[in-house]
Design an enzyme around this catalytic site. Sequence first.
Site, mmCIF file in Angstrom:
data_model
loop_
_atom_site.group_PDB
_atom_site.id
_atom_site.type_symbol
_atom_site.label_atom_id
_atom_site.label_comp_id
_atom_site.label_asym_id
_atom_site.label_seq_id
_atom_site.Cartn_x
_atom_site.Cartn_y
_atom_site.Cartn_z
ATOM 1 N N ILE A 20 0.828 -1.200 0.000
ATOM 2 C CA ILE A 20 0.000 0.000 0.000
ATOM 3 C C ILE A 20 0.863 1.250 0.000
ATOM 4 O O ILE A 20 0.574 2.223 -0.707
ATOM 5 C CB ILE A 20 -0.944 0.004 1.219
ATOM 6 C CG1 ILE A 20 -1.972 -1.132 1.097
ATOM 7 C CG2 ILE A 20 -1.661 1.350 1.341
ATOM 8 C CD1 ILE A 20 -2.793 -1.336 2.364
ATOM 9 N N ASP A 39 11.043 3.641 5.193
ATOM 10 C CA ASP A 39 10.823 2.213 5.402
ATOM 11 C C ASP A 39 11.939 1.655 6.276
ATOM 12 O O ASP A 39 13.068 2.159 6.254
ATOM 13 C CB ASP A 39 10.793 1.469 4.063
ATOM 14 C CG ASP A 39 10.104 0.113 4.166
ATOM 15 O OD1 ASP A 39 8.894 0.047 3.859
ATOM 16 O OD2 ASP A 39 10.763 -0.867 4.574
ATOM 17 N N ASP A 62 12.599 3.660 11.212
ATOM 18 C CA ASP A 62 12.058 2.716 12.188
ATOM 19 C C ASP A 62 11.010 3.467 12.991
ATOM 20 O O ASP A 62 11.341 4.310 13.827
ATOM 21 C CB ASP A 62 13.170 2.198 13.098
ATOM 22 C CG ASP A 62 12.670 1.177 14.120
ATOM 23 O OD1 ASP A 62 11.439 0.979 14.222
ATOM 24 O OD2 ASP A 62 13.513 0.593 14.827
ATOM 25 N N ASN A 89 1.524 4.538 7.435
ATOM 26 C CA ASN A 89 1.122 3.321 6.745
ATOM 27 C C ASN A 89 1.786 2.064 7.298
ATOM 28 O O ASN A 89 1.257 0.971 7.134
ATOM 29 C CB ASN A 89 1.437 3.460 5.251
ATOM 30 C CG ASN A 89 1.300 2.162 4.508
ATOM 31 O OD1 ASN A 89 0.203 1.666 4.286
ATOM 32 N ND2 ASN A 89 2.433 1.564 4.131
ATOM 33 N N TYR A 154 -3.839 -7.692 16.434
ATOM 34 C CA TYR A 154 -3.844 -6.753 15.314
ATOM 35 C C TYR A 154 -5.074 -5.853 15.392
ATOM 36 O O TYR A 154 -4.973 -4.625 15.261
ATOM 37 C CB TYR A 154 -3.833 -7.529 13.995
ATOM 38 C CG TYR A 154 -3.916 -6.667 12.757
ATOM 39 C CD1 TYR A 154 -2.793 -6.006 12.273
ATOM 40 C CD2 TYR A 154 -5.118 -6.516 12.067
ATOM 41 C CE1 TYR A 154 -2.861 -5.216 11.128
ATOM 42 C CE2 TYR A 154 -5.196 -5.731 10.924
ATOM 43 C CZ TYR A 154 -4.066 -5.087 10.462
ATOM 44 O OH TYR A 154 -4.141 -4.296 9.330
ATOM 45 N N LYS A 158 -5.537 -1.667 15.884
ATOM 46 C CA LYS A 158 -6.301 -0.818 14.978
ATOM 47 C C LYS A 158 -7.467 -0.140 15.710
ATOM 48 O O LYS A 158 -7.798 1.013 15.411
ATOM 49 C CB LYS A 158 -6.809 -1.642 13.792
ATOM 50 C CG LYS A 158 -5.680 -2.208 12.923
ATOM 51 C CD LYS A 158 -4.765 -1.109 12.385
ATOM 52 C CE LYS A 158 -3.695 -1.641 11.473
ATOM 53 N NZ LYS A 158 -2.836 -0.575 10.898
ATOM 54 N N VAL A 187 -6.643 -6.462 1.997
ATOM 55 C CA VAL A 187 -5.943 -5.976 0.798
ATOM 56 C C VAL A 187 -4.926 -7.023 0.348
ATOM 57 O O VAL A 187 -4.281 -7.685 1.170
ATOM 58 C CB VAL A 187 -5.226 -4.639 1.088
ATOM 59 C CG1 VAL A 187 -4.641 -4.051 -0.193
ATOM 60 C CG2 VAL A 187 -6.168 -3.646 1.756
ATOM 61 N N ALA A 193 -1.320 -12.232 3.345
ATOM 62 C CA ALA A 193 -1.134 -13.512 2.656
ATOM 63 C C ALA A 193 -1.796 -14.648 3.429
ATOM 64 O O ALA A 193 -1.633 -14.782 4.644
ATOM 65 C CB ALA A 193 0.353 -13.802 2.487
ATOM 66 N N THR A 195 -4.915 -15.140 4.175
ATOM 67 C CA THR A 195 -6.071 -14.823 5.004
ATOM 68 C C THR A 195 -7.351 -14.776 4.174
ATOM 69 O O THR A 195 -7.324 -14.702 2.959
ATOM 70 C CB THR A 195 -5.896 -13.473 5.734
ATOM 71 O OG1 THR A 195 -5.807 -12.425 4.769
ATOM 72 C CG2 THR A 195 -4.643 -13.477 6.596
#
Length: 279
Positions: A20, A39, A62, A89, A154, A158, A187, A193, A195
């Site tokens: 993303i 990143d 970081d 992000n 997770y 959120k 997404v 991956a 899921t």
Amino acid sequence: MRRRSTAGLVVAITGGANGIGRETAERFARAGALVAVGDLDGPAAQAAAQALGAPAIGLALDVTDERSFTAFLDTVEQQLGPVDVLVNNAGVMWVGAFETEPERVAERQVAVNLLGAIRGVRLVAPRMVARGSGCIVTVASAASLVAPPGESTYAATKHGIHGYLKGVRRELRGRGVDVCAVMPAVVDTALAAGTSTGATPMLTTADVAAAVVRAVERPRFEVFVPGRLAALAVLLAVLPRPVRDLAERLLVPDQLKRLAAGAATRSGYEATHFGGPTP
């Protein structure tokens, strides 16, 4: 509703080397923004920025380290100018039963997804307030409002950032800084991956990147992707608990069932992001 042109804006993106984040960087660059890709993988950030063309820079970042995040923002200002937009992000996700989740894995998700985003807001907002303008967009998740089985920590991160942004938004009201939470369903990225998507089709990174850019151009606090999730969120909020439980069982993905059914392994992703194999 106030409109903002993205042309000429300085946009800093965390977790911007892939998925993303990278798609969002490309979309902003095409719209004429000056983009800084941050990143944890510094060389990947530089490669992503080079692929965008000038003016763009790639920097190691970081989000769990205050000095690293401060240095990132300082360098962006020195090389591109004051940060007009911060896109929080960066994120990581572990999938599995809550009782088998290693403590280090839970701590990592909180450190990146929640405290990393909080740190970004806290560090960039004063700079924006001093200029009387700016926009902070956080890529949260539909898991900000529901909690899929197998994603409990997770989802907690959120939920946490959504609640934090509610408070910050009120504190910043009238000070020229917009706060936006973009909340996509599942997404097609490495993070997701193996899921399940539940009742919602798999989204592309382009779907989410477009929503992030729209949030900057026409700021709204909550941006759902796809948009129909907004109506679902309102409906779930007013349903009696037994009916809501039934609706969530039908609509919200159950990642534990997905794993039990032999879903594609996530071992590579989790080894990379959580420092070794997990159960």
